[in-house]
Design an enzyme around this catalytic site. Structure first.
Site, PDB file in Angstrom:
ATOM      1  N   CYS A  22       0.904  -0.952  -0.205  1.00 38.55           N
ATOM      2  CA  CYS A  22      -0.284  -0.267  -0.129  1.00 38.55           C
ATOM      3  C   CYS A  22       0.428   1.137  -0.200  1.00 38.55           C
ATOM      4  O   CYS A  22       2.216   0.755   0.079  1.00 38.55           O
ATOM      5  CB  CYS A  22      -0.847  -0.170   1.465  1.00 38.55           C
ATOM      6  SG  CYS A  22       0.208  -0.067   2.577  1.00 38.55           S
ATOM      7  N   ASP A 428       8.670  26.615 -33.548  1.00 35.57           N
ATOM      8  CA  ASP A 428      10.051  27.595 -34.361  1.00 35.57           C
ATOM      9  C   ASP A 428       9.643  26.895 -35.528  1.00 35.57           C
ATOM     10  O   ASP A 428       8.859  25.913 -36.017  1.00 35.57           O
ATOM     11  CB  ASP A 428      11.011  25.992 -34.144  1.00 35.57           C
ATOM     12  CG  ASP A 428      12.897  26.354 -34.846  1.00 35.57           C
ATOM     13  OD1 ASP A 428      12.781  27.283 -34.979  1.00 35.57           O
ATOM     14  OD2 ASP A 428      12.952  25.847 -35.570  1.00 35.57           O
ATOM     15  N   ASP A 651      13.597  22.000 -32.800  1.00 29.75           N
ATOM     16  CA  ASP A 651      13.937  20.673 -33.088  1.00 29.75           C
ATOM     17  C   ASP A 651      15.668  19.725 -31.730  1.00 29.75           C
ATOM     18  O   ASP A 651      15.970  18.397 -32.333  1.00 29.75           O
ATOM     19  CB  ASP A 651      15.026  21.060 -33.772  1.00 29.75           C
ATOM     20  CG  ASP A 651      16.401  22.089 -33.908  1.00 29.75           C
ATOM     21  OD1 ASP A 651      16.310  22.513 -32.727  1.00 29.75           O
ATOM     22  OD2 ASP A 651      16.799  22.165 -34.830  1.00 29.75           O
ATOM     23  N   ASP A 655      17.286  24.558 -30.392  1.00 27.46           N
ATOM     24  CA  ASP A 655      16.476  25.508 -30.066  1.00 27.46           C
ATOM     25  C   ASP A 655      16.616  25.061 -28.198  1.00 27.46           C
ATOM     26  O   ASP A 655      15.555  25.000 -27.487  1.00 27.46           O
ATOM     27  CB  ASP A 655      14.867  25.611 -30.466  1.00 27.46           C
ATOM     28  CG  ASP A 655      14.708  25.956 -31.531  1.00 27.46           C
ATOM     29  OD1 ASP A 655      14.661  26.944 -31.691  1.00 27.46           O
ATOM     30  OD2 ASP A 655      14.261  24.697 -32.849  1.00 27.46           O
TER      31      ASP A 655
END
Length: 757
Positions: A22, A428, A651, A655
């Site tokens: 649990c 982009d 990409d 970026d």
């Protein structure tokens, strides 16, 4: 910022932990791990039975941490590369054990249950199943064989100074059983053997159903593992051998026949074929492969035979990295789970206190020991926090698995949760909205140049052209001559012209006296004719009148295309327009995002006119143009300052700063290592329609988590006072507790049927 030396000491590993029943168990293991010397962070997932640990390798090791966890009563071992297979086998063994225990419990409990039901409906004659020694003989194997796991779990938990679900079940059923034993062998009175036996039976039924359902939550991993071929055909010492794929090492020469899966990543040495890479890229069309081309493990060789050199094997292949990414995401915690973790740490001790208080109050008020004991047992049993511990991780497991099946890889549960709140998506342009590969869009004849052998057919100062195939006529001749010149250049725009000619079936001649003129264009001679290809400055510098080009050039540039002017033998001849074309599905993705209430922004380093032209094609109104890569993160920060939760899509390489600055960074990838590692989410198919799919999956997953938490809390918060007031029998409490876990896991599994396309 840690220096490189320190960074090398940080390791990340996974332990497989058994015996957790649990949320209190997983919280206990997590507390011990986080308190260990050298551990930077640790998270324990009840649904996967795994602990993901980041640690300093100079101060501790996974082996030492496994010993610490084992010492508190939860056997642990390091997850290995074949862990999925091992876990499947272990899960199958666990299901088999639970079945045996359940069937013994069910066979022994059923007569008492039937007698109890018949008695309730006034049918007499079966009291011998509820009094005397028969119920004792039936209940004893249930208590000490079927229920043995609860005693073992309770002992481990109490030994480590905590209390878990096993403690509650063991205490509740033992109280009812032992009281009944005393009554049976000393006096005569009502016994509760049926209550203890049926409670254990129902809890085991819940455990069995839970184990089966939890196995289904990891089906995405099983599917990915199923893509890996078992054997590979290699050449060693001049002989062709068939070996296990795990035995392939970098440098081996591997042979793949038509129809076979490529076993590992590598580079083609011999042969030509078409390879189905849809499992990585989502593209249904096979990709042509020849010497020098890269091939990826688990993709399918369709036609010819390929011989390639193995470069990445085992855990270094692209597929292995994807599997590892999905496993880590399934084992990670979402922020919303912290609430459940905090509550669980206080929950079981509180329940024990409430149960004891219930017993004392009832005994003081009524003086009825048996009635007080029944209510005490009901409180303990109804309060088991299994559902609470499973509410979040099961949904995260199914959600991340569903994403992986659709080419959406979430790096962790926190990213899957956070994506639902995004209010702005920054896209982009190059390689994200567009294909990132320049293509010839138009071939136009301009001026009076003698292209096809007859002067003046270009139509004076006018322009006429084609945006389709240009196999015939003056457009075809212009493309043929231009391709002859440009095949000597490595510039992307030049290569676009060559590819266009090849695709149109044009035979490309050779050029001589090739000259590259940086900033202007190129010059060469083809079949005795002089050619110039470039911009307006080139034409003007060579004394060529540019008036014939101007109107068409301006039109192309307004459409976001690059106009390459062509002159033949000192006369204007034509324009070849090249553009980075918009991906199929980009406009649809933008429309869908807008429909979801998300603001869509395009960011690019291109000039304003080109940017606006591309944005108009896909329906984006807000454009950030002429932004340098290092400034993209600043633009993301500005959007966040406006109050947006921002997702950045790029990409994964240039970026990177913007991806890191965004609330959720999404890398457009085609299965490359860099793309997989670059962002919080990797969109493997490179299709922008994956973005709204990711957001929808996040929203649906969070909805399921909230539903799970609600029902988990509902069972406990409503059930405990009802049981304490004496309005809930232990048998009903056991059934409610058992099925609460099953309902939570089943609710999570609904995500598997969700449509996100």
């Amino acid at each position: 910022m840690a220096d490189k030396t320190t960074a090398k000491k940080v390791r990340k590993g996974t332990l497989v932990v058994s015996g957790m029943s649990c949320a209190a168990c997983s919280a206990r293991v997590e507390k011990v791990l986080n308190g260990a010397n050298g551990v930077i962070s640790a998270g324990v997932n009840l649904a996967t039975n795994k602990a993901t640990i980041e640690y300093d390798a100079d101060q501790t090791s996974l082996e030492e941490l496994a010993v610490r966890v084992t010492d508190i009563g939860y056997p642990a071992f390091e997850a290995e590369d074949d862990a999925v297979d091992r876990e499947q086998k272990e899960r199958a063994r666990e299901i088999a054990r639970q079945k045996r225990r359940f069937f013994v419990a069910a066979i022994c409990s059923l007569p008492m249950l039937l007698a109890m039901i018949l008695h309730m409906f006034g049918v007499m004659g079966f009291d011998w199943l509820m009094t005397g020694y028969i119920p004792f003989l039936l209940a004893t194997p249930v208590q000490f064989y079927s229920g043995a796991q609860f005693y073992r779990g309770a002992y481990r938990s109490l030994k480590s100074g905590s209390a878990n679900m096993d403690v509650l079940v063991a205490m509740g059923t033992s109280a009812a059983y032992l009281y009944s034993v005393v009554i049976t062998f000393t006096t005569r009175g009502h016994v509760y053997f049926e209550s203890s036996a049926i409670i254990i039976t129902l809890v085991l039924l819940g455990k069995l159903m839970e184990a089966v359902a939890k196995g289904r939550t990891s089906e995405a991993i099983k599917k990915l593992m199923g893509l890996v071929p078992k054997t590979a055909r290699v050449i060693r010492d001049g002989q062709e051998l068939e070996i296990g794929v795990a035995q392939v090492v970098p440098g081996d020469v591997v042979i793949v026949r038509p129809g076979e899966r490529i076993p590992v990543d590598g580079q083609v040495l011999e042969g030509h074929s078409a390879v189905d890479e849809s499992m990585l890229t989502g593209e249904s069309l096979p990709v042509e492969k020849g010497p020098g081309d890269a091939v990826t493990g688990a993709t399918i060789n369709k036609h010819g035979m390929l011989k390639f050199r193995a470069e990445k094997t085992g855990k270094d292949t692209v597929l292995a990295r994807i599997i590892r990414l999905v496993e880590e995401a399934q084992g990670s915690k979402a922020p919303i789970q912290r609430l459940a973790d905090v509550i669980s740490s206080y929950f079981v001790p509180s329940v024990l206190g409430i149960a004891l208080l219930t017993f004392i109050v009832w005994f003081i008020v009524t003086g009825d020991f048996a009635r007080s004991l029944v209510n005490f047992t009901s409180v303990l049993v109804i309060a088991c926090p299994c559902a609470l511990g499973l509410a979040t991780p099961t949904a995260i497991m199914v959600g991340t698995g569903k994403g992986a099946e659709n080419g959406i890889l979430f790096k962790g549960g926190e990213h899957l949760e956070r994506a639902h709140s995004l209010t702005a998506i920054v896209l982009d342009k190059t390689g994200t909205i567009t294909k990132g590969e320049p293509q010839v869009t138009d071939v136009t004849i301009c001026g009076a140049g003698d292209i096809g052998g007859a002067a003046g057919r270009g139509g004076g100062a006018g322009c006429a052209g084609s945006g389709g195939a240009v196999r015939q006529g003056e457009q075809g001749e212009l493309l043929r001559l231009a391709a002859a010149v440009e095949k000597n250049s490595e510039h992307p725009l030049a290569q676009a012209i060559v590819v266009k000619a090849q695709n149109d079936g044009i035979a490309i001649p050779d050029a001589i006296n090739f000259e590259a003129l940086p900033g202007y264009g190129v010059a060469a001679a083809v079949e005795g004719r002089s050619l110039l290809i470039g911009n307006t400055r080139l034409m003007e510098s060579k004394g060529i009148a540019v008036g014939a080009f101007q109107e068409q050039r301006a039109l192309f540039e307004s459409q976001g295309k690059t106009a390459m002017l062509v002159a033949v033998d000192g006369q204007p001849a034509g324009i070849i327009a090249v553009a980075d074309t918009v991906k199929e599905g980009s406009a649809e993705a933008v429309k869908t995002l807008k429909g979801m209430g998300v603001t869509v922004v395009m960011i690019t380093g291109d000039n304003e006119r080109t940017a606006q032209a591309i944005a108009a094609q896909v329906g984006i109104e807000r454009v950030l143009a002429e932004v340098l890569p290092e400034n993209k993160a600043e633009q993301v920060a500005k959007l966040k300052a406006e109050g947006h939760k921002v997702g950045m899509v790029g990409d994964g390489i240039n970026d990177a700063p913007a991806l890191a600055a965004a609330d959720v960074g999404m890398a457009i990838g085609t299965g490359t290592d860099v793309a997989i590692e670059a962002a919080d989410v990797t969109l493997m198919h490179g299709d922008l329609r994956s973005i709204p799919q990711a957001l929808l999956l996040s929203r649906q997953t969070l909805r399921v988590i909230k539903q799970n938490l609600f029902w988990a809390f509902f069972y406990n918060t409503v059930g405990i006072p009802v049981a304490a007031l004496g309005l809930l029998s232990p048998v009903i409490a056991g059934a409610a507790m058992a099925f609460s876990s099953v309902s939570v896991v089943s609710n999570s599994l609904r995500l598997k049927r969700m449509r996100i396309k």
